[in-house]
Design a protein around this motif. Structure first.
Motif, PDB file in Angstrom:
ATOM      1  N   MET A   1       0.847  -1.198   0.000  1.00  0.00           N
ATOM      2  CA  MET A   1       0.000   0.000   0.000  1.00  0.00           C
ATOM      3  C   MET A   1       0.877   1.240   0.000  1.00  0.00           C
ATOM      4  N   ILE A   2       0.619   2.171  -0.921  1.00  0.00           N
ATOM      5  CA  ILE A   2       1.310   3.453  -0.941  1.00  0.00           C
ATOM      6  C   ILE A   2       0.484   4.430  -0.120  1.00  0.00           C
ATOM      7  N   ALA A   3       1.174   5.231   0.709  1.00  0.00           N
ATOM      8  CA  ALA A   3       0.483   6.036   1.717  1.00  0.00           C
ATOM      9  C   ALA A   3      -0.505   7.041   1.136  1.00  0.00           C
ATOM     10  N   ALA A   4      -0.240   7.576  -0.024  1.00  0.00           N
ATOM     11  CA  ALA A   4      -1.125   8.590  -0.591  1.00  0.00           C
ATOM     12  C   ALA A   4      -1.237   8.382  -2.092  1.00  0.00           C
ATOM     13  N   ARG A   5      -2.352   8.834  -2.652  1.00  0.00           N
ATOM     14  CA  ARG A   5      -2.557   8.716  -4.091  1.00  0.00           C
ATOM     15  C   ARG A   5      -1.478   9.500  -4.827  1.00  0.00           C
ATOM     16  N   VAL A   6      -1.049   8.968  -5.958  1.00  0.00           N
ATOM     17  CA  VAL A   6      -0.025   9.644  -6.736  1.00  0.00           C
ATOM     18  C   VAL A   6      -0.622  10.159  -8.045  1.00  0.00           C
ATOM     19  N   ARG A   7      -0.021  11.214  -8.572  1.00  0.00           N
ATOM     20  CA  ARG A   7      -0.459  11.784  -9.838  1.00  0.00           C
ATOM     21  C   ARG A   7       0.333  11.229 -11.007  1.00  0.00           C
ATOM     22  N   ALA A   8       1.548  10.718 -10.718  1.00  0.00           N
ATOM     23  CA  ALA A   8       2.415  10.256 -11.799  1.00  0.00           C
ATOM     24  C   ALA A   8       3.235   9.051 -11.357  1.00  0.00           C
ATOM     25  N   VAL A   9       3.474   8.164 -12.301  1.00  0.00           N
ATOM     26  CA  VAL A   9       4.351   7.011 -12.093  1.00  0.00           C
ATOM     27  C   VAL A   9       5.527   7.145 -13.046  1.00  0.00           C
ATOM     28  N   LEU A  10       6.723   7.150 -12.497  1.00  0.00           N
ATOM     29  CA  LEU A  10       7.958   7.136 -13.277  1.00  0.00           C
ATOM     30  C   LEU A  10       8.581   5.759 -13.107  1.00  0.00           C
ATOM     31  N   THR A  11       8.793   5.046 -14.193  1.00  0.00           N
ATOM     32  CA  THR A  11       9.267   3.672 -14.062  1.00  0.00           C
ATOM     33  C   THR A  11      10.572   3.417 -14.803  1.00  0.00           C
ATOM     34  N   ASP A  12      11.406   2.633 -14.169  1.00  0.00           N
ATOM     35  CA  ASP A  12      12.590   2.051 -14.785  1.00  0.00           C
ATOM     36  C   ASP A  12      12.127   0.935 -15.722  1.00  0.00           C
ATOM     37  N   ILE A  13      13.030   0.397 -16.535  1.00  0.00           N
ATOM     38  CA  ILE A  13      12.681  -0.700 -17.434  1.00  0.00           C
ATOM     39  C   ILE A  13      13.317  -2.012 -16.975  1.00  0.00           C
ATOM     40  N   GLU A  14      14.650  -2.105 -17.072  1.00  0.00           N
ATOM     41  CA  GLU A  14      15.343  -3.360 -16.790  1.00  0.00           C
ATOM     42  C   GLU A  14      15.128  -3.811 -15.348  1.00  0.00           C
ATOM     43  N   GLY A  15      14.581  -5.011 -15.177  1.00  0.00           N
ATOM     44  CA  GLY A  15      14.339  -5.544 -13.844  1.00  0.00           C
ATOM     45  C   GLY A  15      13.089  -5.000 -13.193  1.00  0.00           C
ATOM     46  N   THR A  16      12.379  -4.106 -13.893  1.00  0.00           N
ATOM     47  CA  THR A  16      11.184  -3.477 -13.334  1.00  0.00           C
ATOM     48  C   THR A  16       9.967  -3.779 -14.208  1.00  0.00           C
ATOM     49  N   THR A  17       9.909  -3.178 -15.379  1.00  0.00           N
ATOM     50  CA  THR A  17       8.813  -3.521 -16.305  1.00  0.00           C
ATOM     51  C   THR A  17       9.144  -4.752 -17.133  1.00  0.00           C
ATOM     52  N   GLY A  18      10.413  -5.038 -17.271  1.00  0.00           N
ATOM     53  CA  GLY A  18      10.828  -6.181 -18.083  1.00  0.00           C
ATOM     54  C   GLY A  18      12.040  -6.874 -17.503  1.00  0.00           C
ATOM     55  N   SER A  19      12.360  -8.016 -18.065  1.00  0.00           N
ATOM     56  CA  SER A  19      13.451  -8.840 -17.558  1.00  0.00           C
ATOM     57  C   SER A  19      14.816  -8.246 -17.882  1.00  0.00           C
ATOM     58  N   ILE A  20      15.720  -8.280 -16.902  1.00  0.00           N
ATOM     59  CA  ILE A  20      17.104  -7.878 -17.154  1.00  0.00           C
ATOM     60  C   ILE A  20      17.727  -8.812 -18.179  1.00  0.00           C
ATOM     61  N   ALA A  21      17.319 -10.079 -18.152  1.00  0.00           N
ATOM     62  CA  ALA A  21      17.886 -11.059 -19.075  1.00  0.00           C
ATOM     63  C   ALA A  21      17.616 -10.690 -20.529  1.00  0.00           C
ATOM     64  N   PHE A  22      16.486 -10.035 -20.804  1.00  0.00           N
ATOM     65  CA  PHE A  22      16.182  -9.646 -22.177  1.00  0.00           C
ATOM     66  C   PHE A  22      17.238  -8.679 -22.699  1.00  0.00           C
ATOM     67  N   VAL A  23      17.603  -7.729 -21.878  1.00  0.00           N
ATOM     68  CA  VAL A  23      18.622  -6.760 -22.285  1.00  0.00           C
ATOM     69  C   VAL A  23      19.980  -7.440 -22.377  1.00  0.00           C
ATOM     70  N   ARG A  24      20.323  -8.208 -21.348  1.00  0.00           N
ATOM     71  CA  ARG A  24      21.647  -8.842 -21.286  1.00  0.00           C
ATOM     72  C   ARG A  24      21.823  -9.935 -22.340  1.00  0.00           C
ATOM     73  N   ASP A  25      20.793 -10.753 -22.505  1.00  0.00           N
ATOM     74  CA  ASP A  25      20.930 -11.953 -23.338  1.00  0.00           C
ATOM     75  C   ASP A  25      20.401 -11.785 -24.763  1.00  0.00           C
ATOM     76  N   VAL A  26      19.620 -10.732 -25.008  1.00  0.00           N
ATOM     77  CA  VAL A  26      19.059 -10.535 -26.347  1.00  0.00           C
ATOM     78  C   VAL A  26      19.544  -9.215 -26.965  1.00  0.00           C
ATOM     79  N   LEU A  27      19.242  -8.095 -26.319  1.00  0.00           N
ATOM     80  CA  LEU A  27      19.543  -6.802 -26.923  1.00  0.00           C
ATOM     81  C   LEU A  27      21.047  -6.530 -27.031  1.00  0.00           C
TER      82      LEU A  27
END
Length: 229
Positions: A1-27
């Motif tokens: 649970m996040i303590a308060a509602r947020v207006r924006a989400v800033l997200t990383d990619i590797e290991g967060t939205t997608g697999s680190i292995a994709f970057v390391r082993d494919v890209l």
């Protein structure tokens, strides 16, 4: 649970939205394999030449010696260096691969589904990754969950600053037109979360398999565990 509602989400990619292995082993291997041929065929384009010249200056090699430049770039790929001209060149090589259907961006289904929910609820979504903005758009535009680029309002890379530097997150908040406290930064890396927290952002660590946990940040095993309401 996040303590308060947020207006924006800033997200990383590797290991967060997608697999680190994709970057390391494919890209990374794809860029490494195609780098020499790309420089040979595309090195005369002004955009590419400028990046090669910038890489030559950083590597302190002759800007007219493409073999030396390619050697430096390949060494940086092997060492996973976060060097801006390298990231931009990788993005151009990956663009060719995505367009040919040889690459598809890996995105966890929980991340894709949550991003869609948050977008529909009116939350601003943005990306901050060490990969170039062009590479970010390619990954999300050709993802295994389809084209996700319409979900995002902005993309940021290391041209705005290092991910471990708190001032980068201050600049991103300013660019998004919000107070840092109204946004949350999602990443798997503790040093990045520390920097965002110092800048005033809410933070949450996405703990994927192999992630080193940070006890002083909110933690979730996937995006489904994040309640931003």
């Amino acid at each position: 649970m996040i303590a308060a509602r947020v207006r924006a989400v800033l997200t990383d990619i590797e290991g967060t939205t997608g697999s680190i292995a994709f970057v390391r082993d494919v890209l990374f291997p794809y860029a490494d394999t195609h780098l020499r041929a790309f420089v040979a065929t595309e090195g005369g384009r002004p955009e590419v030449r400028a990046l090669l010249d910038e890489a030559a200056a950083i590597a302190e090699v002759d800007p007219h010696d493409d073999d030396a430049i390619v050697g430096a770039l390949r060494a940086w790929i092997a060492a996973d260096k976060k060097i801006t001209p390298l990231k931009a060149l990788q993005g151009l090589i990956w663009e060719n691969g995505y367009k040919r259907g040889e690459l598809r961006g890996h995105v966890y289904h929980d991340a894709a589904n949550a991003l869609k929910r948050w977008f529909e609820s009116g939350i601003i979504l943005a990306v901050y990754s060490s990969g170039s903005v062009a590479a970010q758009k390619l990954l999300f535009g050709h993802s295994i969950d389809g084209d996700l680029t319409p979900l995002f309002s902005a993309y940021f890379d290391t041209t705005i600053g290092a991910k471990s530097d708190s001032s980068s997150y201050e600049r991103i908040a300013e660019a998004l037109g919000l107070d840092p406290g109204d946004g949350i930064f999602l990443s798997d890396v503790g040093a990045e979360l520390d920097a965002a927290h110092f800048a005033g952002w809410k933070t949450a660590q996405i703990v994927r398999p192999g992630t080193i946990g940070c006890a002083h940040h909110h933690r979730a095993v996937d995006f489904d565990q994040l309640d931003l309401s």
